[in-house]
Design a protein around this motif. Sequence first.
Motif, PDB file in Angstrom:
ATOM      1  N   ASN A  33       1.145  -0.837   0.085  1.00  0.00           N
ATOM      2  CA  ASN A  33      -0.069  -0.070   0.012  1.00  0.00           C
ATOM      3  C   ASN A  33       0.850   1.795  -0.265  1.00  0.00           C
ATOM      4  OD1 ASN A  33      -2.335  -1.486  -0.410  1.00  0.00           O
ATOM      5  ND2 ASN A  33      -2.356  -1.560   2.085  1.00  0.00           N
ATOM      6  N   VAL A  34       2.099   1.085   1.119  1.00  0.00           N
ATOM      7  CA  VAL A  34       3.034   2.081   0.133  1.00  0.00           C
ATOM      8  C   VAL A  34       3.058   2.267  -1.493  1.00  0.00           C
ATOM      9  CG1 VAL A  34       5.155   2.955   0.709  1.00  0.00           C
ATOM     10  CG2 VAL A  34       4.040   1.307   2.307  1.00  0.00           C
ATOM     11  N   SER A  35       2.848   4.071  -1.349  1.00  0.00           N
ATOM     12  CA  SER A  35       3.556   4.242  -3.358  1.00  0.00           C
ATOM     13  C   SER A  35       4.345   4.424  -2.869  1.00  0.00           C
ATOM     14  CB  SER A  35       3.199   5.775  -2.430  1.00  0.00           C
ATOM     15  OG  SER A  35       4.573   6.666  -2.371  1.00  0.00           O
ATOM     16  N   TYR A  36       4.728   4.392  -5.034  1.00  0.00           N
ATOM     17  CA  TYR A  36       5.862   3.946  -5.765  1.00  0.00           C
ATOM     18  C   TYR A  36       6.630   5.492  -5.390  1.00  0.00           C
ATOM     19  CZ  TYR A  36       8.695   2.704  -9.192  1.00  0.00           C
ATOM     20  OH  TYR A  36       9.714   2.557 -10.508  1.00  0.00           O
ATOM     21  N   PRO A  37       6.432   6.332  -5.412  1.00  0.00           N
ATOM     22  CA  PRO A  37       8.011   6.964  -5.146  1.00  0.00           C
ATOM     23  C   PRO A  37       8.197   6.804  -4.080  1.00  0.00           C
ATOM     24  CG  PRO A  37       5.205   8.431  -6.224  1.00  0.00           C
ATOM     25  CD  PRO A  37       5.271   6.409  -5.846  1.00  0.00           C
ATOM     26  N   LEU A  38       8.144   6.915  -2.644  1.00  0.00           N
ATOM     27  CA  LEU A  38       8.117   6.354  -1.237  1.00  0.00           C
ATOM     28  C   LEU A  38       8.851   4.984  -1.730  1.00  0.00           C
ATOM     29  CD1 LEU A  38       8.602   6.962   1.579  1.00  0.00           C
ATOM     30  CD2 LEU A  38       6.361   6.467   2.041  1.00  0.00           C
ATOM     31  N   LEU A  39       9.085   4.017  -1.949  1.00  0.00           N
ATOM     32  CA  LEU A  39       9.456   3.254  -2.344  1.00  0.00           C
ATOM     33  C   LEU A  39      10.810   2.877  -3.686  1.00  0.00           C
ATOM     34  CD1 LEU A  39       6.501  -0.010  -3.292  1.00  0.00           C
ATOM     35  CD2 LEU A  39       7.728   0.459  -0.673  1.00  0.00           C
TER      36      LEU A  39
END
Length: 198
Positions: free
Chosen positions: A163-169
């Motif tokens: 559920n973590v956003s792609y930019p944050l990952l």
Amino acid sequence: FTNNSHFRCSPSDSELSHQLHSALEQSGFTESRAALQSAAADALQQILRSRLNNSPFFVVGSYSEGWGNSLTTLDGRTDANSDIDVIYLIPGREYHQRGLCECDGAPEQHELVNGHIQCSGYTNNPADATHGCTLRPALDNVDACRLCRYPPIAPLLPNRVSNVSYPLLEALRKVLTSASSPCHVVHAASPDRGGEEL
């Protein structure tokens, strides 16, 4: 049965998460205050490094992460019953994980089990605590060693649904490969394994 109160289901993870979020907000933990505390920790880390000849000191733990440290006053002072964790990376000492290490000619490699490097001969308490005073908070000083690379981190594994956003990952992935944020190990062990793990 006339009274079903004994048979209530446990709250779901989502309900518990909402309860925790609500309790944190009511006690004063907000995103803006956490960001401010993290920025203060970054500034403290830079001051430590500049005053100690750019030595590899890192401010870590709840203070640097912006969510803890028992801040009880409006001016940001640390509670007398809390402390700030600071690690010093011992130059030249590095550990290598069996099966993950990609270093050329790496010396001894150690097994990684449940977040602990299997390596004996160390004390079980990594911290050297110093008491606080009016002018500065208490500190836990910890000597640490580098790990040659970060162990696998679940949200970053291939084909992992998150559920973590792609930019944050992607930002996390970038930080984990940066020389400025090395993975470290301290002299701490799981229960009944004191002196046998890092």
